[in-house]
Design a protein around this motif. Structure first.
Motif, PDB file in Angstrom:
ATOM      1  N   SER A  25      22.999  66.271  20.110  1.00 43.41           N
ATOM      2  CA  SER A  25      22.611  65.585  19.687  1.00 43.41           C
ATOM      3  C   SER A  25      21.229  65.074  20.229  1.00 43.41           C
ATOM      4  CB  SER A  25      23.357  64.118  20.070  1.00 43.41           C
ATOM      5  OG  SER A  25      23.249  64.129  21.398  1.00 43.41           O
ATOM      6  N   PHE A 501      15.372  69.485  17.142  1.00 40.77           N
ATOM      7  CA  PHE A 501      16.828  68.856  16.742  1.00 40.77           C
ATOM      8  C   PHE A 501      16.446  68.125  15.580  1.00 40.77           C
ATOM      9  CE2 PHE A 501      20.144  65.639  16.933  1.00 40.77           C
ATOM     10  CZ  PHE A 501      21.119  66.574  16.907  1.00 40.77           C
ATOM     11  N   CYS A 505      18.236  68.097  11.626  1.00 43.49           N
ATOM     12  CA  CYS A 505      18.686  66.721  10.939  1.00 43.49           C
ATOM     13  C   CYS A 505      18.240  66.682   9.659  1.00 43.49           C
ATOM     14  CB  CYS A 505      18.490  65.609  12.036  1.00 43.49           C
ATOM     15  SG  CYS A 505      19.560  65.456  13.358  1.00 43.49           S
ATOM     16  N   ALA A 510      22.647  69.018  10.714  1.00 46.12           N
ATOM     17  CA  ALA A 510      23.405  68.098  11.627  1.00 46.12           C
ATOM     18  C   ALA A 510      23.856  66.972  11.029  1.00 46.12           C
ATOM     19  CB  ALA A 510      22.446  67.945  12.761  1.00 46.12           C
ATOM     20  N   PHE A 514      26.359  60.918  15.550  1.00 44.19           N
ATOM     21  CA  PHE A 514      26.725  61.947  16.651  1.00 44.19           C
ATOM     22  C   PHE A 514      27.739  61.239  17.604  1.00 44.19           C
ATOM     23  CE2 PHE A 514      21.979  61.999  15.973  1.00 44.19           C
ATOM     24  CZ  PHE A 514      22.170  62.984  15.239  1.00 44.19           C
ATOM     25  N   TYR A 527      26.013  74.747  11.838  1.00 48.71           N
ATOM     26  CA  TYR A 527      26.308  73.759  12.594  1.00 48.71           C
ATOM     27  C   TYR A 527      27.526  74.007  13.324  1.00 48.71           C
ATOM     28  CZ  TYR A 527      26.437  68.954  14.819  1.00 48.71           C
ATOM     29  OH  TYR A 527      26.177  67.969  15.956  1.00 48.71           O
TER      30      TYR A 527
END
Length: 533
Positions: A25, A501, A505, A510, A514, A527
């Protein structure tokens, strides 16, 4: 000193405690571990360390954090029983550990927040422990002391009488190599007085805050230092200022502790944004070395905050509160949620504008998810708006079309986490926040060695090899020339993770939530590989 359970054990047991791998996350910083040699995971698993410390001292305990490496066959063969804990987001990994343990014929026990709220999620565990340390824990110890045979039917133990928090043992930090964690965790209080509609904390831990005595917390900090902890230390309290008087008492002791120990450690905590109203607390937080506070802002829209029963965020203008906290040298990080009933197609731009005005670098931004047994869950269930669709990142039928909410989330992340925009917000912090910190912290030789290695990694892997190195040098170059090395290390490490990150996303690698249940969501294949590698 060592703590022994009130249950007198007659048998010697070998207990394998396993902490499941968690979902990557915004706040796990896994994209940046390669910059800091030796770092393998984000935060110490405090709940498991706590239960390990409570077990009888004659039992042999081994703890495996699967965010570093999986337990081996030899670990399972060694153990008499397997103890697991986890949140909803770790459900897949809990099931995998349970299946593997059963293949070795081992008794499995699960505790923690997920099973405490949703025992029905875990029908295949041998024993489930619901609630905090207390009478259920004593019954668990008594059962294992008598037998480690798997029961014919699942045994459910529910805590009725909690162990007073002032009687909690010092977590068993000796079971881990603390130097392999980015932050070490500690807890000074439990419970939250607020009733935010989407939150499950009051249902788990109660609304009446319970606080440890300051000397109890100090003893835990000493244990962290004795076992190699190098900071920062994260207070995982649901709301650090839930009991302002208790917070003031603790902070006074933390200030004294820092003075005695040369200000070697920095602290992080979670609190409501109404922290800005408590200047007496902020004064002591500054002196005690608090560098960051996470605030659940959720939305910049007053109508949304009223609708979700988070009116306490409106006691002062949010931007004004952030400026106040920054003036004490404390960086604010924030949680934002997309998908409230009051959201509109313009919500994404409103959040982007809020981020520009607040100058907050680190924000965790999720789609709303209805956690079981929360007021939100019950309301949406009554309205027929709970959705079981494996292709969605949320279990909610939003008031807007799902693709509109998802698209707004991705658009927001693309905008706020572009290297230019993120580094610009960090630059603001170097002018308006970081200089307000006390300069009493004196780095140790170990700090200097680690900092030198981290700096080398940042300058080479980001400054020379990253595809945003041009933007990086615009901010980092002047800081280096002025000797602000700590700021360079912080911005480089945190910023690199956020940029990478967020890109994952936006590209769909992702999940957009989370903290939800991964058993009901279809993960992108890359993922899933990351989770199970």
């Amino acid at each position: 000193m060592p703590y022994d359970s009130p249950i007198q054990s007659k048998s010697e047991r070998r207990i394998l405690c396993i902490y499941p791998r968690y979902l990557p996350s915004f706040s796990t910083f896994h994209h940046s571990y390669h910059l800091m040699p030796g770092i393998k995971a984000f935060m110490t698993p405090l709940g498991l360390l706590q239960i390990a410390a409570y077990l009888p001292s004659k039992w042999e305990i081994r703890l495996i954090d699967e965010n570093m490496h999986l337990a081996t066959d030899a670990d399972y063969e060694w153990a008499d029983a397997i103890l697991i804990t986890g949140m909803h987001a770790q459900r897949k990994q809990v099931d995998a550990i349970n299946t593997r343990a059963h293949s070795f014929g081992k008794l499995t026990v699960l505790g923690g927040p997920s099973v405490s709220r949703c025992p029905e999620y875990y029908p295949d565990l041998d024993i489930i422990h619901m609630g905090e340390l207390g009478d259920a824990t004593d019954k668990l110890i008594e059962y294992i002391d008598n037998s480690v045979e798997r029961p014919a039917d699942q045994i459910r133990l529910q805590t009725i009488e909690r162990l007073p928090i002032e009687n909690f043992p010092i977590p068993a930090y000796s079971l881990l190599n603390l130097r392999e964690y980015f932050v070490t965790s500690v807890q000074s209080s439990s419970g939250c007085p607020h009733q935010c509609e989407f939150c499950d904390v009051p249902g788990l831990y109660g609304r009446a805050p319970r606080s440890k005595q300051p000397d109890q917390v100090i003893a835990e900090l000493n244990a962290i230092m004795d076992h190699g902890g190098r900071g920062p230390i994260y207070f995982i309290d649901d709301d650090f200022i839930a009991n302002p008087k208790a917070a003031l008492n603790l902070l006074s002791s933390l200030v004294e502790w820092q003075h005695r120990n040369g200000h070697k450690i920095e602290f992080i905590c979670e609190a409501t944004i109404s922290l800005a109203q408590h200047t007496d607390i902020l004064d002591l937080m500054r002196e005690a070395g608090f560098m960051m506070v996470f605030c659940g802002i959720e939305s910049p829209d007053p109508n949304t905050l009223k609708a979700i029963h988070k009116e306490h965020n409106l006691r002062r203008p949010i931007i004004e509160s952030i400026r106040t906290i920054n003036s004490y040298g404390i960086e604010v990080s924030a949680g934002i949620i997309f998908g409230f009933d009051t959201d509109t197609p313009e919500t994404s731009e409103a959040v982007v504008q809020f981020v520009r005005e607040s100058q907050i670098p680190l924000l965790t931004i999720n789609l709303l998810y209805a956690l079981p047994n929360t007021p939100l869950y019950y309301r949406l269930k009554e309205e027929g708006r709970l959705v079981e669709d494996p292709n969605r990142g949320s279990n909610i039928a939003f008031s807007l079309p799902y693709e509109t909410v998802l698209g707004g989330w991705r658009k927001c992340l693309h905008e706020i986490y572009s290297p230019h925009n993120l580094l610009k917000r960090f630059l603001y912090q170097t002018v308006h926040t970081y200089p307000n910190r006390l300069s009493e912290r004196k780095p140790t030789l170990a700090d200097l060695v680690m900092g030198t290695r981290l700096l080398g990694g940042i300058l080479w892997k980001i400054g020379c090899r990253s595809n945003y190195r041009g933007e990086f040098w615009k901010v980092i170059g002047p800081l280096l020339r002025s000797g602000r090395i700590e700021d360079v290390l912080h911005i480089g490490f945190v910023g690199h993770h956020l940029i990478n990150f967020a890109r994952g996303c936006v590209s769909g690698e992702a999940e957009p939530c989370f903290y939800g249940d991964p058993n009901r969501s279809a993960f992108n294949s890359s993922y899933s590989r990351n989770l199970n590698r």
